[in-house]
Design an enzyme around this catalytic site. Sequence first.
Site, PDB file in Angstrom:
ATOM      1  CE  LYS A   1       3.637  -1.318   6.590  1.00 57.16           C
ATOM      2  NZ  LYS A   1       4.857  -1.362   5.811  1.00 57.16           N
TER       3      LYS A   1
ATOM      4  CG  ASP B   1       6.617   5.615   4.119  1.00 58.60           C
ATOM      5  OD1 ASP B   1       7.351   6.583   3.877  1.00 58.60           O
ATOM      6  OD2 ASP B   1       6.314   4.762   3.266  1.00 58.60           O
TER       7      ASP B   1
END
Length: 403
Positions: A75, A123
Amino acid sequence: MFLRNTHTDYRSALDPRDAEALGREAAAEVERHLSFRDNHAQTPLVALPGLAERLGIGAIHVKDEGHRLGLGSFKALGGAYAVIRLVLEEAGRRLGRAVDIAELSTPEVRAVAQGMTVACATDGNHGRSVAQGAQLVGARAAIFVHSGVSDERVAAIARFGADMVRVEGTYDDSVREAARVAAEKGWTIVSDTSWPGYERIPSLVMQGYTALVREALRDLPEPPTHVFVQAGVGGIAAAVAGHLALEFGPARPVFTVVDPARAACLFESARAGRPVTVAHGEPTVMAMLECYEPSLVAWRILSRVADAFMTVDEADAVAAMRQLADPLSGDPAVVAGESGGVGLAGLMRAAADPAIRAALGLDSRSRVFLINTEGATDPGKYEEIVGLPPAAVAARSGQQIVA
């Protein structure tokens, strides 16, 4: 569960917007941007010949994103890249000319960034990337986290100076709340999922992920014949599948999307033939994949270029983590977080099932490419599952954990 892609768009060309976002030229621009990052280094590609032999396939290579940009996750490539692109574009509008990445640290561009606030739901890993990107450019970040995000992951985001906002409910609830508050306050949402009317920024996030594919293709001894990639909302799976489809055309590898059984929004979308939202039930250990509604852009891509969809259970994910931590003789150890080894979990499940092996054409000549999407982003949880702290596992391969 396993199913072949039977969508009416299967094997059709990518939407031109997606082809532009995920093509070779765009990927080269991502890599050029990365060259301006102080802590950028190519992540390792790890061969697992012992495990490949045990599974009866030719080769397994794992791209280990646990080392990426000090954030321990793939990410890191997406959120920060999108933030930087958005700042450069806004600076270009203000200055009346194109502004290049090389100008990011100039007073003019910093002044623009300081007036911007970026926001997202997460998350854990995407929020870290967005927060890091905001810190790099001097912008403000507001990160929304749902009730299931651990305090350790919240602290890891907050250390980049982001304002943290807790939201009751699931990841999808936090996505909606972040969008609502951002619209109210005039902030820029930098989401890794997309919805009707909101596609370009998630496409920029996915574009950032293409860098890991380009690195892997340069390092692989031969192109892969099979790829298994885990999915939450689908961004990483779609970015990899889309780029490989553009790179190899009809000769592209067989691509399988792997979902947690408890949050199988892409699997159920494939079964329904359209994007669907699945019911929220018992949480999954695969915390970074606990998403109940697919990204519309990701689904648009995967409906065309994914060959199969499958689910794995909680025990499968844990088994993959432990397999990577305590490998067969001759294979290096890999620190994979709860969601990091899910592609491997899919491969292990597929290799053990004669029907799935046949459906995918997995055999002794197959060359499989996987991505360890995260390292031990929650070290305490990792040690609880594996039985060793991440540093001890990394030491087996002479690695150091970078957090």
